[in-house]
Design a protein around this motif. Structure first.
Motif, PDB file in Angstrom:
ATOM      1  N   UNK A  29       0.868  -1.189   0.000  1.00 51.85           N
ATOM      2  CA  UNK A  29       0.000   0.000   0.000  1.00 51.85           C
ATOM      3  C   UNK A  29       0.896   1.227   0.000  1.00 51.85           C
ATOM      4  N   UNK A  30       0.547   2.199  -0.825  1.00 50.47           N
ATOM      5  CA  UNK A  30       1.360   3.387  -1.025  1.00 50.47           C
ATOM      6  C   UNK A  30       1.004   4.476  -0.020  1.00 50.47           C
ATOM      7  N   UNK A  31       1.985   5.006   0.690  1.00 53.15           N
ATOM      8  CA  UNK A  31       1.899   6.210   1.509  1.00 53.15           C
ATOM      9  C   UNK A  31       0.598   6.382   2.281  1.00 53.15           C
ATOM     10  N   UNK A  32       0.404   5.634   3.318  1.00 47.32           N
ATOM     11  CA  UNK A  32      -0.791   5.775   4.153  1.00 47.32           C
ATOM     12  C   UNK A  32      -0.625   6.963   5.090  1.00 47.32           C
ATOM     13  N   UNK A  33      -1.650   7.785   5.212  1.00 50.39           N
ATOM     14  CA  UNK A  33      -1.662   8.880   6.185  1.00 50.39           C
ATOM     15  C   UNK A  33      -3.086   9.086   6.674  1.00 50.39           C
ATOM     16  N   UNK A  34      -3.300   9.165   7.996  1.00 52.79           N
ATOM     17  CA  UNK A  34      -4.643   9.358   8.507  1.00 52.79           C
ATOM     18  C   UNK A  34      -5.169  10.761   8.241  1.00 52.79           C
ATOM     19  N   UNK A  35      -4.294  11.749   8.302  1.00 53.13           N
ATOM     20  CA  UNK A  35      -4.695  13.129   8.034  1.00 53.13           C
ATOM     21  C   UNK A  35      -3.471  13.917   7.600  1.00 53.13           C
ATOM     22  N   UNK A  36      -3.699  15.021   6.927  1.00 52.78           N
ATOM     23  CA  UNK A  36      -2.591  15.815   6.420  1.00 52.78           C
ATOM     24  C   UNK A  36      -1.852  16.485   7.580  1.00 52.78           C
ATOM     25  N   UNK A  37      -0.540  16.526   7.488  1.00 50.89           N
ATOM     26  CA  UNK A  37       0.258  17.197   8.502  1.00 50.89           C
ATOM     27  C   UNK A  37       0.748  16.297   9.619  1.00 50.89           C
ATOM     28  N   UNK A  38       0.274  15.055   9.700  1.00 51.96           N
ATOM     29  CA  UNK A  38       0.723  14.134  10.732  1.00 51.96           C
ATOM     30  C   UNK A  38       1.997  13.467  10.244  1.00 51.96           C
ATOM     31  N   UNK A  77      -6.971   3.094   9.976  1.00 54.51           N
ATOM     32  CA  UNK A  77      -7.048   3.400   8.552  1.00 54.51           C
ATOM     33  C   UNK A  77      -8.239   2.709   7.920  1.00 54.51           C
ATOM     34  N   UNK A  78      -8.784   3.330   6.895  1.00 58.42           N
ATOM     35  CA  UNK A  78      -9.853   2.716   6.118  1.00 58.42           C
ATOM     36  C   UNK A  78      -9.225   1.604   5.277  1.00 58.42           C
ATOM     37  N   UNK A  79      -9.860   0.463   5.166  1.00 59.65           N
ATOM     38  CA  UNK A  79      -9.220  -0.682   4.513  1.00 59.65           C
ATOM     39  C   UNK A  79      -9.577  -0.840   3.035  1.00 59.65           C
ATOM     40  N   UNK A  80     -10.177   0.165   2.421  1.00 57.05           N
ATOM     41  CA  UNK A  80     -10.486   0.113   0.987  1.00 57.05           C
ATOM     42  C   UNK A  80      -9.586   1.115   0.266  1.00 57.05           C
ATOM     43  N   UNK A  81      -8.872   0.621  -0.753  1.00 52.30           N
ATOM     44  CA  UNK A  81      -7.921   1.455  -1.477  1.00 52.30           C
ATOM     45  C   UNK A  81      -8.179   1.393  -2.973  1.00 52.30           C
ATOM     46  N   UNK A  82      -7.936   2.531  -3.636  1.00 54.14           N
ATOM     47  CA  UNK A  82      -8.039   2.571  -5.080  1.00 54.14           C
ATOM     48  C   UNK A  82      -6.806   1.892  -5.685  1.00 54.14           C
ATOM     49  N   UNK A  83      -6.928   1.434  -6.908  1.00 50.07           N
ATOM     50  CA  UNK A  83      -5.856   0.717  -7.596  1.00 50.07           C
ATOM     51  C   UNK A  83      -4.569   1.542  -7.620  1.00 50.07           C
ATOM     52  N   UNK A  84      -4.662   2.863  -7.757  1.00 51.42           N
ATOM     53  CA  UNK A  84      -3.463   3.697  -7.828  1.00 51.42           C
ATOM     54  C   UNK A  84      -2.671   3.693  -6.527  1.00 51.42           C
ATOM     55  N   UNK A  85      -3.284   3.293  -5.413  1.00 48.47           N
ATOM     56  CA  UNK A  85      -2.596   3.239  -4.120  1.00 48.47           C
ATOM     57  C   UNK A  85      -1.952   1.881  -3.855  1.00 48.47           C
ATOM     58  N   UNK A  86      -2.123   0.924  -4.759  1.00 49.06           N
ATOM     59  CA  UNK A  86      -1.627  -0.425  -4.541  1.00 49.06           C
ATOM     60  C   UNK A  86      -0.488  -0.756  -5.508  1.00 49.06           C
ATOM     61  N   UNK A  87       0.406  -1.604  -5.065  1.00 53.56           N
ATOM     62  CA  UNK A  87       1.501  -2.084  -5.895  1.00 53.56           C
ATOM     63  C   UNK A  87       1.594  -3.595  -5.686  1.00 53.56           C
TER      64      UNK A  87
END
Length: 164
Positions: A29-38, A77-87
């Protein structure tokens, strides 16, 4: 305007690739962040890992999204990701991923602690000498040991130097 749009589309089409995953595949999963600035994993944006984990796909949600099995320490974290966030994870028997669970704080960061001093070195500048130590951090391997100033390490971790 129309020719400029078609040119940009042709550039984007060369880079874009259609990714499809099956249930049971493993992905990063690419670059997980709960909120901006954390700060993620105690590091600023430039130094954070690009991909994390090796997670299994549970099912497909819509045309471009997948539900991923996240460990309990990433429950925020939410466990649903778009294809662009996965490798896609390509399994290789020559390497093994060490996934040690981190003790995360409520703001999803963790504290780094030094555990061992590998070597010492003196950096000589024009007017002064700076004592440096190579330290291994708790959640890192020996290859990831970093050079830190001895004064800073003594103030933060006196037990490493035999002081209490």
């Amino acid at each position: 305007m129309k020719t400029a749009q078609s040119r940009q589309k042709s550039y984007a089409d060369k880079i874009r690739r259609d990714l499809k995953f099956a249930v049971g595949d493993h992905v990063f999963v690419k670059k997980i962040a709960p909120m901006k600035g954390v700060m993620r994993f105690g590091k600023k944006d430039k130094l954070i890992p690009r991909f994390i984990g090796q997670f299994e796909i549970l099912d497909r949600v819509g045309a471009l999204a997948y539900r991923v099995a996240l460990p309990p320490n990433l429950a925020g974290f939410h466990n649903i990701f778009q294809v662009s966030m996965l490798c896609k994870y390509m399994s290789n028997s020559l390497h093994a991923l060490n996934f040690e669970p981190l003790q995360l704080t409520p703001n999803l960061s963790y504290e780094e602690r030094s555990t061992q001093i590998f070597s010492r070195h003196e950096r000589k500048l024009r007017n002064k000498v700076i004592k440096m130590v190579k330290v291994k951090l708790l959640n890192n391997s020996e290859e990831e040991a970093t050079w830190e100033t001895e004064i800073d390490m003594k103030s933060r971790y006196p037990k490493l130097f035999g002081e209490s």
